[in-house]
Scaffold this motif. Structure first.
Motif, short mmCIF file in Angstrom:
data_model
loop_
_atom_site.label_atom_id
_atom_site.label_comp_id
_atom_site.label_asym_id
_atom_site.label_seq_id
_atom_site.Cartn_x
_atom_site.Cartn_y
_atom_site.Cartn_z
N CYS A 1 1.04 -1.77 -0.92
CA CYS A 1 2.35 -2.37 -0.66
C CYS A 1 3.11 -1.59 0.40
O CYS A 1 3.83 -2.18 1.22
CB CYS A 1 3.17 -2.43 -1.96
N TYR B 1 10.17 -8.30 -2.93
CA TYR B 1 8.96 -8.36 -3.75
C TYR B 1 7.93 -7.31 -3.32
O TYR B 1 7.20 -6.78 -4.16
CB TYR B 1 8.40 -9.77 -3.71
N TYR C 1 -2.49 1.59 -10.35
CA TYR C 1 -1.07 1.48 -10.00
C TYR C 1 -0.79 2.18 -8.66
O TYR C 1 -0.06 1.65 -7.81
CB TYR C 1 -0.21 2.10 -11.09
N ILE D 1 -1.99 0.14 -5.79
CA ILE D 1 -1.07 -0.96 -5.50
C ILE D 1 0.11 -0.46 -4.67
O ILE D 1 0.53 -1.10 -3.70
CB ILE D 1 -0.59 -1.61 -6.80
N GLY E 1 6.43 -3.96 -5.57
CA GLY E 1 5.09 -3.40 -5.65
C GLY E 1 5.07 -1.91 -5.39
O GLY E 1 4.32 -1.17 -6.04
#
Length: 503
Positions: free
Chosen positions: A443, A285, A436, A439, A289
């Motif tokens: 991550c 997960y 984006y 993020i 990201g």
């Protein structure tokens, strides 16, 4: 040092000599072939041989993949939207519908690749999207365009994750980054060719009663079909069946891959348990990201760069041609970073730097009200393309499909953020792409921190399994019981206590 710890250190070390018959002999002994003498094999010469047989054709396939996917942005500048009688919102939806099958079909496509062999499956999907691309040039209305974009997304879905998984069955983790960079750089080359080809093919306007934009689709689609047919014979499958390798070269390659935890190269059979491991692993997960921060900007950049340049005051052909050096820059950066990552490691930190460069580029695009400054910022934004994480945690095709598929699903969002009413500066679109990239940066930072923490826990013995016949005071039954170290490695993959993540 206990026998258990010694076996773990040997197996986890990057410097294990694949010529030596270490304990991994237990894994797939029919393929490992400890009786075969590989002492005469030159490792570097063998890698060059494999590179030459695999990488050029894979790069060509990905070039066509990216070229065909993004050509609609070039065709739009030559009256496609007007000829098909579609509105701006309908055009954006046509871009969006591509991404739903493109994202959702990646996991089953990767599984099909393993069962049906790369030479068959990749050739098939390339042929299908080539046909879909050709029929783009014969579309008459909005409905035709929607159906063809859906089919194009369905067929193109399996190529990128399929190639990454395929390469992971040929190369060690320390060798994979530069190889992925080589084939991925063809995407930036495709962006350059896209503008050049569009400008040239447009001169066929009126030939056969078709407009110039239609010929962009038709000619590129027919070229893709020819490449698909050739791929059936050109593409190699996996090392254990590769005809261009001698028996000694095949054994040498598979030994090295097995020592690097690449059991898939040794004929590993798919088990449903692997899919559950992917679903329950936090790394899957976080990786989603990272790909989200990577793919969202990538698709926005490729689909809208010609339009953004056009709205800054450049004519249609000039806008297509001005996009060429931006993609050339992206190609150079992709190769440099890929080779640098393999040389020095620490790809997580490289990711942070590249996402940071992309952040600067899009901040400039947001605040700029000068065409020259905006054009310069596009070069900074292009550097964010190369920030992808292809570390050893992606050893199963399902994980690659899930992570990349989720990242691609965000293309459906970024395909709608550059609205006509926001031209020429497109503040909303640049702002969303900036989010984006942020993020992706966060991550990547999380990934580095958690992987480092996990490596330290394994160094302290907190993840040690119980191995029959080995006395280990740190062994914990909660971590599993196995008859041998090889069984533990095979069953647990990157969760095995001797595995160390690359930061």
């Amino acid at each position: 040092m206990s026998p258990y710890e010694d076996s773990l250190r040997k197996a986890a070390s990057k410097d294990v000599n694949p010529v030596e018959p270490v304990e991994v002999v237990e894994v797939h002994p029919d393929l490992y072939r400890p009786d075969v003498d590989v002492s005469a094999i030159d490792r570097h010469r063998l890698k060059r041989k494999i590179d030459f047989r695999l990488l050029p054709w894979l790069a060509l396939l990905y070039l066509m993949n990216f070229l065909d996917r993004g050509s609609i942005g070039n065709a739009r500048l030559y009256n496609m939207q007007k000829n098909l009688h579609i509105t701006d919102n309908q055009y954006l939806f046509a871009l969006t519908v591509f991404f739903f099958p493109y994202a959702l079909f990646e996991v089953p496509s990767n599984l099909a690749l393993r069962y049906l062999r790369p030479s068959r499956w990749l050739s098939f999907i390339v042929f299908v999207w080539g046909a879909a691309m050709t029929f783009h040039g014969l579309a008459h209305n909005y409905g035709d365009l929607i159906g063809l974009r859906f089919l194009l997304g369905l067929a193109e879905a399996g190529l990128y994750p399929g190639i990454v998984f395929y390469l992971s069955c040929w190369y060690k983790r320390s060798e994979l980054g530069s190889r992925v960079a080589i084939f991925f750089s063809s995407a930036t080359v495709a962006g350059a060719f896209s503008g050049l080809l569009a400008a040239a093919i447009h001169n066929m306007d009126g030939v056969g009663g078709r407009p110039g934009w239609a010929w962009i689709f038709i000619l590129e689609g027919l070229a893709t079909i020819l490449i698909a047919v050739a791929s059936f014979w050109v593409l190699q499958d996996f090392p254990e069946t590769a005809k261009f390798l001698t028996e000694a070269e095949r054994v040498f390659t598979i030994r090295g891959l097995q020592e690097d935890m690449r059991f898939s190269a040794g004929g590993e059979e798919f088990k449903l348990a692997y899919l559950w491991q992917c679903l329950l692993d936090w790394k899957t997960y976080v990786a989603m990201g990272i790909y989200m921060g990577f793919d969202g900007p990538l698709f926005a950049f490729s689909l809208f760069t010609p339009t953004i340049l056009n709205e800054l005051g450049f004519k249609s052909t000039a806008a297509n041609l001005l996009s060429v050096p931006v993609y050339v820059w992206g190609c150079i950066m992709t190769c440099v970073i890929g080779f640098l990552g393999d040389r020095i490691g620490n790809r997580g930190y490289i990711n942070l730097g590249l996402f940071g460069t992309g952040l600067v580029g899009y901040v400039l695009l947001i605040v700029s009200r000068n065409a020259a400054l905006s054009y310069f910022a596009v070069y900074l934004a292009a550097a964010a393309w190369v920030s992808s994480n292809v570390e050893g945690s992606y050893k199963r095709s399902a994980v690659l499909g899930m992570a990349i598929g989720f990242g691609n699903l965000n293309g459906a969002v970024t395909a709608n953020v550059y609205r006509t009413r926001d031209k020429p500066w497109y503040g909303l679109g640049h702002g969303i792409v900036l989010a984006y990239i942020a993020i992706g940066w966060l991550c990547s930072l999380t990934y580095i921190f958690l992987l480092r923490r996990e490596n330290k826990a394994r160094d302290r013995g907190e993840r040690d399994e119980v191995i029959e016949g080995i006395d280990n005071k740190d062994a914990n039954p909660d971590n599993g019981r196995y008859s041998s170290v090889a069984d533990a490695r095979r069953a647990k993959g990157d969760m095995w206590s001797g595995f160390r993540y690359t930061l």
